[in-house]
Design a protein around this motif. Structure first.
Motif, PDB file in Angstrom:
ATOM      1  N   SER A   1      31.057  58.621  36.599  1.00 19.82           N
ATOM      2  CA  SER A   1      32.279  58.351  37.327  1.00 19.82           C
ATOM      3  C   SER A   1      31.847  57.861  38.718  1.00 19.82           C
ATOM      4  O   SER A   1      30.860  58.332  39.288  1.00 19.82           O
ATOM      5  CB  SER A   1      33.140  59.606  37.357  1.00 19.82           C
ATOM      6  N   ASN A   2      32.527  56.826  39.183  1.00 17.71           N
ATOM      7  CA  ASN A   2      32.230  56.222  40.481  1.00 17.71           C
ATOM      8  C   ASN A   2      31.096  55.180  40.439  1.00 17.71           C
ATOM      9  O   ASN A   2      30.728  54.650  41.479  1.00 17.71           O
ATOM     10  CB  ASN A   2      31.897  57.288  41.522  1.00 17.71           C
ATOM     11  N   SER A   3      30.547  54.919  39.247  1.00 18.02           N
ATOM     12  CA  SER A   3      29.499  53.894  39.165  1.00 18.02           C
ATOM     13  C   SER A   3      30.104  52.490  39.261  1.00 18.02           C
ATOM     14  O   SER A   3      29.396  51.528  39.547  1.00 18.02           O
ATOM     15  CB  SER A   3      28.714  54.035  37.856  1.00 18.02           C
ATOM     16  N   GLY A   4      31.404  52.399  39.007  1.00 16.84           N
ATOM     17  CA  GLY A   4      32.081  51.112  39.146  1.00 16.84           C
ATOM     18  C   GLY A   4      32.580  50.503  37.841  1.00 16.84           C
ATOM     19  O   GLY A   4      32.825  49.301  37.774  1.00 16.84           O
ATOM     20  N   LYS A   5      32.795  51.326  36.811  1.00 18.42           N
ATOM     21  CA  LYS A   5      33.260  50.805  35.517  1.00 18.42           C
ATOM     22  C   LYS A   5      34.543  49.985  35.656  1.00 18.42           C
ATOM     23  O   LYS A   5      34.612  48.871  35.168  1.00 18.42           O
ATOM     24  CB  LYS A   5      33.550  51.947  34.547  1.00 18.42           C
ATOM     25  N   SER A   6      35.534  50.583  36.290  1.00 12.85           N
ATOM     26  CA  SER A   6      36.825  49.888  36.403  1.00 12.85           C
ATOM     27  C   SER A   6      36.667  48.591  37.195  1.00 12.85           C
ATOM     28  O   SER A   6      37.201  47.550  36.805  1.00 12.85           O
ATOM     29  CB  SER A   6      37.857  50.789  37.079  1.00 12.85           C
ATOM     30  N   SER A   7      35.912  48.643  38.279  1.00 15.28           N
ATOM     31  CA  SER A   7      35.704  47.433  39.096  1.00 15.28           C
ATOM     32  C   SER A   7      34.979  46.356  38.307  1.00 15.28           C
ATOM     33  O   SER A   7      35.266  45.167  38.461  1.00 15.28           O
ATOM     34  CB  SER A   7      34.887  47.756  40.349  1.00 15.28           C
ATOM     35  N   VAL A   8      34.040  46.769  37.458  1.00 14.78           N
ATOM     36  CA  VAL A   8      33.293  45.802  36.653  1.00 14.78           C
ATOM     37  C   VAL A   8      34.233  45.098  35.668  1.00 14.78           C
ATOM     38  O   VAL A   8      34.213  43.875  35.544  1.00 14.78           O
ATOM     39  CB  VAL A   8      32.113  46.480  35.905  1.00 14.78           C
TER      40      VAL A   8
ATOM     41  N   CYS B   1      24.860  45.971  43.785  1.00 12.15           N
ATOM     42  CA  CYS B   1      23.623  45.430  44.349  1.00 12.15           C
ATOM     43  C   CYS B   1      23.873  44.779  45.710  1.00 12.15           C
ATOM     44  O   CYS B   1      22.925  44.490  46.436  1.00 12.15           O
ATOM     45  CB  CYS B   1      22.905  44.511  43.363  1.00 12.15           C
ATOM     46  N   ASP B   2      25.158  44.605  46.064  1.00 13.51           N
ATOM     47  CA  ASP B   2      25.468  44.144  47.429  1.00 13.51           C
ATOM     48  C   ASP B   2      25.113  45.185  48.487  1.00 13.51           C
ATOM     49  O   ASP B   2      25.018  44.882  49.668  1.00 13.51           O
ATOM     50  CB  ASP B   2      26.963  43.798  47.523  1.00 13.51           C
ATOM     51  N   LYS B   3      24.911  46.424  48.056  1.00 14.60           N
ATOM     52  CA  LYS B   3      24.588  47.513  48.991  1.00 14.60           C
ATOM     53  C   LYS B   3      23.125  47.476  49.447  1.00 14.60           C
ATOM     54  O   LYS B   3      22.764  48.174  50.399  1.00 14.60           O
ATOM     55  CB  LYS B   3      24.845  48.877  48.326  1.00 14.60           C
TER      56      LYS B   3
ATOM     57  N   SER C   1      27.136  42.875  40.915  1.00 18.23           N
ATOM     58  CA  SER C   1      28.012  43.362  41.985  1.00 18.23           C
ATOM     59  C   SER C   1      29.421  42.906  41.688  1.00 18.23           C
ATOM     60  O   SER C   1      29.689  41.704  41.608  1.00 18.23           O
ATOM     61  CB  SER C   1      27.576  42.828  43.357  1.00 18.23           C
ATOM     62  N   SER C   2      30.311  43.865  41.487  1.00 22.63           N
ATOM     63  CA  SER C   2      31.694  43.458  41.243  1.00 22.63           C
ATOM     64  C   SER C   2      32.324  42.976  42.550  1.00 22.63           C
ATOM     65  O   SER C   2      33.241  42.169  42.523  1.00 22.63           O
ATOM     66  CB  SER C   2      32.514  44.563  40.591  1.00 22.63           C
ATOM     67  N   TYR C   3      31.804  43.437  43.673  1.00 21.05           N
ATOM     68  CA  TYR C   3      32.329  42.987  44.978  1.00 21.05           C
ATOM     69  C   TYR C   3      31.933  41.547  45.264  1.00 21.05           C
ATOM     70  O   TYR C   3      32.757  40.730  45.621  1.00 21.05           O
ATOM     71  CB  TYR C   3      31.780  43.869  46.104  1.00 21.05           C
ATOM     72  N   LYS C   4      30.639  41.271  45.086  1.00 21.21           N
ATOM     73  CA  LYS C   4      30.127  39.938  45.438  1.00 21.21           C
ATOM     74  C   LYS C   4      30.096  38.998  44.239  1.00 21.21           C
ATOM     75  O   LYS C   4      29.578  37.891  44.318  1.00 21.21           O
ATOM     76  CB  LYS C   4      28.714  40.063  46.033  1.00 21.21           C
TER      77      LYS C   4
HETATM   78  N1  LIG Z   1      29.758  48.032  47.344  1.00 22.31           N
HETATM   79  C1  LIG Z   1      30.282  48.039  46.133  1.00 22.31           C
HETATM   80  N2  LIG Z   1      31.160  49.005  45.782  1.00 22.31           N
HETATM   81  C2  LIG Z   1      31.658  48.987  44.520  1.00 22.31           C
HETATM   82  C3  LIG Z   1      31.271  48.013  43.574  1.00 22.31           C
HETATM   83  N3  LIG Z   1      31.933  48.288  42.411  1.00 22.31           N
HETATM   84  C4  LIG Z   1      32.685  49.385  42.641  1.00 22.31           C
HETATM   85  N4  LIG Z   1      32.544  49.811  43.920  1.00 22.31           N
HETATM   86  C5  LIG Z   1      33.212  50.970  44.558  1.00 22.31           C
HETATM   87  O1  LIG Z   1      32.777  52.154  43.919  1.00 22.31           O
HETATM   88  C6  LIG Z   1      33.856  53.080  43.784  1.00 22.31           C
HETATM   89  C7  LIG Z   1      34.060  53.453  42.324  1.00 22.31           C
HETATM   90  O2  LIG Z   1      34.530  52.304  41.618  1.00 22.31           O
HETATM   91  P1  LIG Z   1      35.383  52.443  40.278  1.00 22.31           P
HETATM   92  O3  LIG Z   1      35.502  51.068  39.723  1.00 22.31           O
HETATM   93  O4  LIG Z   1      36.622  53.210  40.509  1.00 22.31           O
HETATM   94  O5  LIG Z   1      34.344  53.318  39.412  1.00 22.31           O
HETATM   95  P2  LIG Z   1      34.562  54.120  38.039  1.00 22.31           P
HETATM   96  O6  LIG Z   1      34.870  55.528  38.417  1.00 22.31           O
HETATM   97  O7  LIG Z   1      33.221  54.042  37.360  1.00 22.31           O
HETATM   98  O8  LIG Z   1      35.630  53.426  37.270  1.00 22.31           O
HETATM   99  C8  LIG Z   1      35.076  52.413  44.415  1.00 22.31           C
HETATM  100  O9  LIG Z   1      35.211  52.871  45.730  1.00 22.31           O
HETATM  101  C9  LIG Z   1      34.734  50.939  44.361  1.00 22.31           C
HETATM  102  O10 LIG Z   1      35.384  50.218  45.368  1.00 22.31           O
HETATM  103  C10 LIG Z   1      30.341  46.978  43.971  1.00 22.31           C
HETATM  104  O11 LIG Z   1      29.928  46.094  43.235  1.00 22.31           O
HETATM  105  N5  LIG Z   1      29.887  47.055  45.256  1.00 22.31           N
END
Ligand SMILES: Nc1nc2c(ncn2[C@@H]2O[C@H](COP(=O)(O)OP(=O)(O)O)[C@@H](O)[C@H]2O)c(=O)[nH]1
Ligand SMILES: [Mg+2]
Length: 205
Positions: free
Chosen positions: A35-42, A147-149, A179-182
């Motif tokens: 959780s928080n690895s970024g699944k939803s953002s990906v 990876c933008d971090k 990077s889902s951000y970049k």
């Molecule tokens: N810097 C950065 N933050 C990200 C990236 N992808 C997700 N995040 C952040 O990581 C946190 C968790 O993302 P979320 O998609 O909710 O993760 P999930 O819990 O795995 O579904 C959020 O605060 C996002 O904004 C990324 O590529 N770069």
């Protein structure tokens, strides 16, 4: 070779239990990770949508198996994140069981997309997921997300660490900086998933 139109992805349905799932056949791509690895953002980044998958600042909120349809024979599945430290242990282990059960027994899954924060790769439960995929002989696409971090040199260093640790299994996996951000790695990821879709339709036409 058909290229999927990921922009057309829409939410299909959510399930709380594997036994409730009545959807059948086609290709399923399971999105897995802490959780928080970024699944939803990906998933949002891959489908070029901002709010397809709700994500909140509260990690561990996704407690359902969520199905998204890219086209009639191709679905993305957002699983609950594992290892949310703030959730009670019994809830954590309940969800872990649901995730493992789904990953082990669901035949439609053709690819595991394992999402890891590039700064903390290959934690305990990630390795367990890799074991399940290897046993099942399912392809694993590893996304080193966020990876933008890091600076490029640090990204490459982290990539190499993961690559070395998985050296023996590289025949059934691919590792990508993401990077889902970049918007890094999106096209490569889409191309890999397209290949699995094409494999499926070649076999089933
Ligand atoms: N810097 C950065 N933050 C990200 C990236 N992808 C997700 N995040 C952040 O990581 C946190 C968790 O993302 P979320 O998609 O909710 O993760 P999930 O819990 O795995 O579904 C959020 O605060 C996002 O904004 C990324 O590529 N770069
Ligand atoms: Mg989520």
């Amino acid at each position: 070779m058909i290229a999927l139109n990921y922009n057309k992805t829409f939410f299909l349905k959510s399930y709380a239990k594997m036994t409730d799932i009545e959807i059948k056949d086609g290709v399923e791509i399971a999105f897995i990770g802490y959780s928080n690895s970024g699944k939803s953002s990906v998933i949002n980044a891959l489908t070029n949508q901002k709010k397809l998958v709700r994500f909140s600042k509260t990690p561990g909120r996704t407690q359902l198996i969520n199905f998204f349809e890219v086209c009639s024979d191709f679905r993305m599945v957002d699983l609950p994140g594992y290892g949310y430290a703030k959730a009670p242990i019994f809830i954590q282990s309940k969800w872990q069981k649901i995730i493992y059960n789904y990953l082990k027994n669901r035949n439609e899954i053709k690819v595991f997309v394992l999402i890891m924060d590039i700064r903390h790769p290959l934690k305990k439960l990630d390795k367990k997921i890799i074991d399940i995929a290897l046993n099942k002989k399912v392809f694993i696409l590893i996304l080193l997300n966020k990876c933008d971090k890091l600076k490029m040199a640090q990204c490459q260093k982290q990539f190499k660490i993961v690559y070395e640790q998985l050296r023996l299994f590289l025949h059934s996996m691919e590792i990508l900086l993401f990077s889902s951000y970049k918007k890094i790695g999106i096209q490569k990821c889409q191309l890999i998933l397209n290949n699995f879709y094409n494999l499926y339709i070649t076999k089933h036409q």
